[in-house]
Scaffold this motif. Sequence first.
Motif, short mmCIF file in Angstrom:
data_model
loop_
_atom_site.label_atom_id
_atom_site.label_comp_id
_atom_site.label_asym_id
_atom_site.label_seq_id
_atom_site.Cartn_x
_atom_site.Cartn_y
_atom_site.Cartn_z
N VAL A 250 81.35 81.44 -43.10
CA VAL A 250 81.29 80.23 -43.93
C VAL A 250 80.70 80.62 -45.28
CG1 VAL A 250 80.39 77.90 -44.21
CG2 VAL A 250 81.00 78.72 -41.93
N TYR A 252 79.14 79.09 -48.77
CA TYR A 252 78.56 77.89 -49.38
C TYR A 252 78.48 78.09 -50.88
CZ TYR A 252 77.11 76.71 -44.60
OH TYR A 252 77.09 76.42 -43.26
N PRO A 258 79.44 73.41 -48.34
CA PRO A 258 80.36 74.39 -47.77
C PRO A 258 81.67 74.40 -48.53
CG PRO A 258 80.20 72.46 -46.34
CD PRO A 258 79.15 72.31 -47.40
#
Length: 350
Positions: A250, A252, A258
């Motif tokens: 992920v 950010y 995100p």
Amino acid sequence: MALAVPDAGTVTLRIAPKVPVARLFFLLGYSSDPHGWRDGTVDLAEHDELLPALAHAVERQTDRALRRGLLQGYRTIEESSLVVRGRVREAEQIGRRFGMPLPVEVTYDEFTTDIAENRILRAAGDRLLRLPGVPKAVRTRLLHQRTRMADITPFTRGQPTPTWRPTCLNARYHQALHLAGAVLAGSSAEHLPGGLRMDGFIFDMNRVYEDFVCVALREALRPYDGRSALQAKNLHMDEGDSVRLRPDFVWYAASGAPGVVADAKYKARKRNGYPNEDLYQMLAYCTALGLPEGHLVYANGSEPHTGHRVRCSGTVLHQHSLDLDRQPTALLAEVQGLSRRMVAGTSAYP
């Protein structure tokens, strides 16, 4: 992998990776140290099978690490002694000796060669020497390296691998330690019911590929600020936080929102396409993170990219494929292009 079967001799099982051995070493090396990796750093001596190539590479890197002698450092020792040295462990002294003045429970730091870095190198060499299939010439050189580390404490079976931290002081050991870590992570020696003994070495290619993709994406997304989370934690599908999700990657944005979610899959596209369950998994990630797009990154495929727009929600699920047969620089360039495509599809980055 060698299986010693009672009354039937030894059966050797060889499982070859889908990618060339040289490419496998690149994936391992880049995942461990993307900034220190250089093409051709690991000499494979034209070995085209995994175990001979790995044994040769570990021995050569160990030899380079030890050319200036064994690395020394401080190691904390706790022991019972007849003389006071360092600091007395008061709780242990009272609990074990019940008022007796000797022996004394002490702890102290000793400057020695018997440190984690040397123990890891010795353990990797010992593991390789126990495995069948190591060429005789390489085995001889490994025995020579073990002689150089004769005073290093050997591992006990089942003992956890010591931890080490890369510093400028152990820089000459870095490449050797990364390879040795791969050996210790992939080795196995088990006694199973019925007297069957198995001595083997195996790589979890799913993990190798996953680590490479995540590290390569992290490096490719550095120019966009923000931060990357590998094996992201504290993510749940439901409001009650009882169904945990753990995407491989992920990213950010600098605002903290995100922006990109991706999962690496060491699967080749089959005749009827990629597995549908991968799409369901990615849809759950996108829903929990509030993202309009999600990315599945496969190892090889007949098409470089396919996309699916989910009914009613409008979420787009992308399926990408990386060509692992490419040279390292071309493969990294492919990941760079993939990262640009990922950022272009998010509203978290202006």
